[in-house]
Every structure is written in C-alpha cells, then in structure tokens.
Scaffold this active site. Structure first.
Site, PDB file in Angstrom:
ATOM      1  CD  GLU A 101      -1.788  -2.374   1.308  1.00  0.00           C
ATOM      2  OE1 GLU A 101      -0.705  -2.609   1.891  1.00  0.00           O
ATOM      3  OE2 GLU A 101      -2.558  -3.276   0.947  1.00  0.00           O
TER       4      GLU A 101
ATOM      5  CG  HIS B  34     -11.983  -6.739   5.833  1.00  0.00           C
ATOM      6  ND1 HIS B  34     -11.401  -7.588   6.722  1.00  0.00           N
ATOM      7  CD2 HIS B  34     -11.242  -6.797   4.714  1.00  0.00           C
ATOM      8  CE1 HIS B  34     -10.350  -8.158   6.175  1.00  0.00           C
ATOM      9  NE2 HIS B  34     -10.222  -7.699   4.951  1.00  0.00           N
TER      10      HIS B  34
END
Lengths: 439, 396
Positions: A143, A213
C-alpha cells in the site's frame, strides 16, 4: 487481509459465513425487486429508498449534474433529449466512470491489488481486457508503495487511479498521502502537482467485516490535513481551506460516477471512499454519458425547518428510515416518540465531500433549523463529526436551540459479532432526533 | 544500548571497508597520453567497482580536458555553496533544517555528467547540489534556504523542497522518495521515452520498508529506474554496521543486480552512472547503484557530527580521500592545467557563490498574498480563505 487472487476463495469461503452468521447482511445486499419489502412495516430501506433514482427522467435531472459535452459558460440547457440511462449498481457505476476516464485520457492508468481481474468488489471488471494490461494492472500487496508510485506517475503529469483494496489498508500509505501527496504542490512552489492522483478505496461497514474490513478512516485524513495546515500555522483557517487533498464519499451509483469523474479530473489529489455495502445494494438508472458532480458541495435530500441531520455514505439510508420512523413510529416504540415531534420537519443533508466540506450549506441549514444531528460510522472521538460540531457551534452559536448531537460508531474496534450494534442504525438516529428535539 | 552491546558477539567487528571498494579519490591513471583538445582514456583503480549479479563497469573511461575542468569547477562551486549555507545558518539567517553535502560532491557532479538532460532525478533532503546541477541556480537554492522570493519554491519550501522540471525534489521523509521514483520511471516507460530515473536515498533510508516495496515493483515491471544508495556510512548518528544486517547495499535488491562504486572519485562516479543508465535504458529493468562516500559535516546543522565518530576519522577522510583534491591532482599530474589555473577556478567559484549569496539576501521575503497561493491547484481554490485575524480575508 484478503490476499490478491483471493476473490474466488473469498466467495467460496464466504458462502458459509454469509449464511451462518449474517442474515442481516443479506437483507442489506438485496436489490430492488428481487426480494419482498422487509416485513413489519413500510419504512423505507435501501431497497426502496426514495433517494435512488429509478427512472430515466428522474436520473437525468439529478441536481448538480454537469454534462461533459455541454458548454458550462452559459446557463444549463436542460436538454435531456438523446441522453440514455442504464440500470447500474454502485460498483458498475464506478467501473463506468473509470472506463470513461481511460477512454478520454490516454495518460490514465488504473492499478491496485487484483484490479486486473476485476478487484475484490468487481469495480474494475473487464477494464484490463478493454484497455490493455499496460494501463490496468495488478500491483503487489504494497500500500505505501502503491501510493508513492501513484504520486510519481501523477507528478509526471499523468492520471493515476489507484485502488487500495480496503480503506482499512490505507494506513501504511498514510505518510505518502499526508506528507507527499497533500503537500507536493505547496512545497514545490506550484512547480509540480499530483492532481492526477485519485486513490479509491472501499470503506464503511458491511455488516460482517469486523476489525479490518469495516472501518471509516476519513476522519484521520481530516486531522492529518491539520498537519498540512500547520504550514499556515496560527491562522484561523476555515475547514474548507485546509488542504488540497480531498476526501469524497458517494451515496449512490449516480453520485459515485459523477463524483469519481470529478475526482479523477480534479487538479488536486483526491481520496475517494466507496461505501462497500452499497456496491451491490444501491441500484439506480445511471446516465451513460460522461458527466461530473462537483466536489465540495453538499446536497440537501429532504428540506425541513425543525432539525438538520447531516451524514454521508451508508448512513444516508438509515437516516431516511429514521426520519420516516419519527413521523410514523412503529407501534413497539411509539411511546418513545412524543406526539408533537411526529410532525417535525427534518432536513437531511448528504455531505458527499468530507474535505473541503461544504460549510456554507450546513451553516445555512442549521441557522434555519437551530438543531443539528451528525451521523457517521467512524467512532466519535476525533471523528469528522467533532470538527463539524465545533465549527457549527461557532458559526451558529446564538441560533442553536440544542447542543449538536453526534450519532457515531463507538470508541471501540468494530467487533465481528457486534457490528450491527456498532453502526449508527435508524433506531439510534431516531433516539438522537427525539433527544435533540426535546432539549 | 548497554544491553544491546552486551548481546553483541565477542567476535572482532568487521573492519569497515575491508572488503568494500576502495575510496581513494586519486587512484585513476592515464591509459594514454592526456590531450588538451581530444578525448583520451584513463584507467580507474581495479577496486573501483564491485558487482552483484552483473558485470562490473569497464575500468577504462573516456574523458576530455574540458569535461574534467568543468567537473572541478562544479564540485568546487557546490562545496562553496554549501559552505555559504553553513555560514548563513550559523549567522541565524537560515532557520529550520539544513542538510549539507560537503564531502559528497563527487556523487552529485558525477551523476549529472553521466546522465542526459531529460533524465529524471529524485532524492532525499541532502539535495542542494542536485537542484543546482539539474537546472536550478545557486541563488535559487540559497534564496529558498533563506525563505526569500528568489527561492526555487518561492521561499515557501525551504531546504528540503527544491524542484526543477527534471528534478523531483528533495524529500523530507526518509525513504518516501523511492517509490515516487519508481512511479516516475513507470511514466517514462509508459511514454516510451528512452530515459532513466535516478532515485537516490541514503544508507539510513535503505532500511525503510517502502524502499523494498519500490524495488519489487520496479523489477516486476522492469522499470528504467536506478536506485542509488549514497552510503556515507552514517544514517544520522548511527553507523551502517550498527543499523544494517547487510551493509553491502548494492546487494540488497534480491534479483535486481547491483554495482558498488567509489563515490569519492568523480570519474568512477561518472562511469558508474553511464553504465547503469545504459543498463536501464536498454530494457534490462532496474539496477542498484551504491556510492561509498563520506560527509564531512554532521547529519544536519544541529548535529556536530563528532559524537558518533572521531575527529581523526573525519580529518583523515578530508586529507586523504577528498574528491575535489583528488580531481585537482589528476588535472595537475596529467598536465591539463596548472595549480594557478585551478586557483583561478576556485576564486571564480567563490565569487559566483558570494554574488549569489548577496542576491539571495537582497531578495524580499514572500509577499503576504503568497500565503494563499499553491495550497490548491491554481484556479481550483475555494472562494475565500481567512487570514491571521478576523478582518483578514483573502478572496481568490
């Protein structure tokens, strides 16, 4: 973390999980017409929301829409003849926007974990086949690297559309976004900009995403923007001028397409957070032409005069339900809703852009209603709601009839079994409205 | 730290540089007679390079008198500029952060001589010489350090934030520029430009996770990126041996080949840069390039630079391995110019920098209206911004 190529595995594994644990989530994921309205009443849900535009005419008349092929110098022509719409859910609308960006801009590239074969939420389905693997490609699980790499591409004047697979994974990229992307234009004296950079990421809860999530990290970037603003140190900078990095959260397919095209073309870097539960559950007739919806503008969805409810993303629909419940409380809770409040006229605003946020629209509304309830999924402490509440109490101090109320996630991680209780649902919003109205 | 020291094995510590490239600045020899008007060949010391998973560059380098004198002038000017910055910092004219590259001039000057104009360079905060050599100006750099309008970022960035069209800046965050460099290289490849990107970082930054993320992407997609580790042996105040399990930074790319080069001999630097440029622009993918060099000063102005190394060590490097003296010796020994000629160049460098110092000092501080520029991309500003007090409101 979902590994790349885990899409197939994910769906296989998920079937059991969905069935066993997530009855409620299934209701969320339903689409109009495929399931009976929820039992027990006529409260709107996402499947029946009046905010979702289901006809061509209604869709084409979406407020703030700017057609790319129209001259914006003159007044809006309102000529809608020849424009078509297609039924899309939110992920299809996002895909449509990227497809238009890739078609019209040769320098545009789309990259991220697993995007070449559609991405975990299918937002990039078929783009690699259509535009080639040189332009739509998978990255490693990296990322910070993705963000830095995107900044490099954008600094060369290209359009970089990067996907962080889940907003929860954006934290490794925090430094690159806050220290590099947000400051590039300023620290180079305007010599370079990374305006071509757009970071997309699925955000907010899905009912069963749990700790990693289901987070809504928009508030962290608002605070980090304060760091950015420390360059202009002791000025009393109004919140809509803090940083060139913008944060956008759409509520529906039409909004997603128009806002994403604006984000991609905006000459400042933009973080675009897509409420993941809406990917499939929100369905609209979406104009197939190229259009934009301007960033930095809130939209008033319901006009009212007694209380303002401000929200963005998924909770827009919980607020709609809550407002409906206030007027027609189900028998089981009717005794908690005093008779006079049932006629209260509630104003509902979708903020849409978190930074810079539309302070004028919200201020104007609160000055009229005197009461404000802010609803967001992220936890309360240091959330976006804190910033808005502080600014609004300053701007509307003498007009306020009640303290600004925040309905948010709790100051805890998003626990798997407790996600339903974590998110600000319609009952909690209803309770907050009653409390604020009776202050 | 005491505990850590106890944990360390009793084996004698590896003597630094025992197996590394040699870092003498004056070990290059003539391979043929020097010429005043034609290119001629010189031969680098056989230990100038080491290679990992690739061939080392050839030791024979073609040079010209003008080229060598030009490099001498550039190095001398860059050192003078950094010394001027040092002096102005100590006079409290420059405030904030300031990282000087005194001692490392061979890297910036050799790099510039080895690449072409349109290649791209991005580096960390020790960036002043690169900014000048990549098309900036000494006045622009010093003006930026002083926070004046003449600065290359109009006085709004400061020491670490200087850019030119082919130089993507000093970057203040350790290691953050490396994946950005990979992105720049990608854009070059995407546009099918036969150009290279040089992404520089130090031995300290090479332990940052994102450096490895960038290596991985660059090799995966065969990007024309040269990852340059300027190993000056100390990451801030911690020596390479104390911070890195593998101090051979050119071998850290796994499947990416690497070259280690003598970073104190500007001719070796130029050769290594030419070699790596050829490598990446021929479609071979990325390559690592480690320059073994040395900074004479502290990490930044607040670091005296003598708490973690001895004064003797610094003095020895200055007196025996100085890059500028080394090149001066070549020029004199090869009969290209006399000591007086070089002194004249030194004087010119000094007066160039002195003039730039005056020009930068004379430049006004940024206008009040510049407080509001460049926060947003031009033309996309919000309607207004509030200023320092109630009544001060700027309308765009």
């Amino acid at each position: 973390m979902f590994a790349p190529s885990s899409l197939a595995r994910l769906s296989r594994r998920s079937v059991a999980t969905f069935k066993a644990k997530l009855q409620s989530a299934r209701r969320w994921e339903s689409t109009a017409g495929t399931e009976a309205p929820p039992a027990g009443g006529h409260s709107p849900s996402i499947a029946t929301s009046s905010f979702l535009r289901q006809t061509r005419d209604n869709s084409l008349r979406t407020p703030d829409i700017r057609w790319a092929d129209e001259d914006h110098a003159g007044p809006p022509s309102n000529a809608l003849a020849g424009r078509e719409t297609r039924k899309m859910n939110l992920y299809q609308a996002v895909r449509d926007a990227m497809s238009i960006a890739l078609t019209k801009d040769d320098s545009a590239v789309v990259f991220g974990e697993d995007v070449a074969f559609g991405g975990v939420f299918r937002c990039t389905m078929g783009l690699a086949e259509e535009f080639g693997r040189e332009r739509v490609f998978n990255t490693p699980l990296t990322e910070q690297g993705i963000a830095g790499f995107g900044i490099g591409i954008a600094s060369m004047g290209q359009t970089a559309i990067a996907e962080i697979q889940f907003a929860d994974y954006i934290y490794p990229a925090f430094d690159q976004l806050v220290n590099e992307a947000a400051k590039f234009n300023f620290r180079s004296g305007g010599n370079f900009d990374v305006g071509g950079l757009t970071i997309r990421c699925p955000s907010m809860s899905v009912g069963h995403g749990a700790l990693y999530h289901s987070q809504s990290p928009e508030g962290f970037f608002m605070g980090a923007a304060g760091l950015k603003a420390s360059l202009v140190a002791h000025f009393d900078v109004p919140p809509h001028t803090l940083t060139p990095t913008q944060i956008v959260i759409p509520r529906s397919p039409i909004q997603a397409k128009g806002l994403l095209l604006s984000a991609i073309r905006d000459p400042n870097p933009v973080i675009f957070m897509e409420p993941k539960i809406l990917y499939r559950s929100s369905v609209e007739q979406v104009p197939i032409d190229d259009y934009e919806i301007p960033l930095g503008r809130a939209e008033t969805l319901i006009h009212g005069s007694d209380l303002t409810v401000l929200t963005w993303g998924t909770p827009v629909y919980s607020c709609e339900t809550a407002i409906h419940m206030l007027a027609n409380p189900p028998e089981t809770i009717a005794r908690h809703v005093p008779e006079p409040f049932r006629k209260a006229k509630i104003e509902l605003i979708d903020l849409r852009t978190i930074l810079p946020w539309d302070v004028e629209t919200v201020t104007e509304s609160v000055k009229r209603t005197g009461r404000l309830v802010i609803v967001h999924e992220a936890s309360k402490t240091g959330g976006v709601g804190s910033e808005i509440a502080a600014e609004l109490q300053k701007r509307c101090f003498l007009k306020l009839d009640a303290p600004v109320k925040r309905v948010t996630g709790w100051d805890t991680p998003v626990g798997m079994s407790y996600e339903k209780f974590y998110i600000p649902d319609s009952v909690r919003i209803l309770d907050a409205m009653v409390e604020t109205l009776s202050y | 730290m005491a505990t850590l020291a106890r944990l360390r094995s009793n084996l004698p510590r590896k003597v630094p540089l025992a197996r590394a490239v040699q870092t003498a600045a004056d070990s290059t020899r003539l391979a043929q007679d020097a010429s005043h008007d034609k290119p001629f060949t010189v031969k680098l010391h056989e230990d100038s390079f080491r290679a990992y998973q690739t061939e080392a560059p050839s030791l024979e380098v073609e040079v010209t008198k003008d080229g060598l004198l030009g490099m001498y002038k550039d190095m001398q000017t860059m050192r003078r500029m950094e010394m001027a910055a040092d002096a102005m910092y100590k006079q409290k004219l420059i405030r904030g952060f300031c990282h000087l590259a005194i001692g490392q001039e061979a890297v910036s000057v050799g790099l510039e001589r080895g690449i072409v104009k349109d290649d791209k360079v991005i580096t960390a905060y020790r960036c002043h010489p690169f900014a000048v050599l990549r098309g900036g100006s000494i006045t622009g750099v010093l003006g930026e350090l002083l926070g004046r309008q003449a600065g290359m970022s109009n006085g709004k960035g400061g020491s670490m934030h200087i850019f030119t069209p082919t130089f993507f800046g000093g970057n203040g965050i350790v290691g953050a520029q490396v994946p950005v460099g990979a992105g720049i290289a990608f854009a070059q490849k995407y546009r099918e430009q036969p150009l290279a990107t040089y992404a520089l970082y130090g031995d300290g930054a090479s332990n940052q996770g994102q450096v490895f993320e960038a290596y991985n992407m660059a090799k995966l997609w065969n990007l024309p990126c040269v990852f340059v580790c300027e190993n000056n042996k100390y990451g801030m105040g911690t020596s390479a041996e104390r911070s890195s399990q593998n101090t051979e930074y050119f071998t850290r790319g796994d499947k990416i080949p690497g070259i280690q080069a003598n970073g104190m001999d500007v001719i070796a630097v130029m050769k290594a840069v030419q070699h790596t440029r050829e490598w990446v622009t021929s479609g071979n993918g990325p390559i690592l390039l480690e320059f073994v060099t040395y900074r004479y000063g502290g990490h930044s102005m607040s670091d005296p630079g003598t708490t973690y190394r001895t004064r003797d060590e610094i003095q020895q490097m200055r007196s025996t391995q100085d890059a500028i003296r080394g090149l001066a010796r070549y020029i004199e020994e090869w009969g290209l110019a006399s000591e007086e000629d070089l002194k004249k160049i030194d004087k010119e460098a000094k007066s160039t920098v002195d003039a730039a110092v005056e020009e930068a000092k004379a430049s006004p501080v940024p206008l009040e209206k510049d407080l509001w520029t460049d926060i947003y991309y031009k033309g996309t500003e919000p309607p207004f911004m509030r200023g320092r007090e109630r009544e001060e409101i700027h309308y765009y």
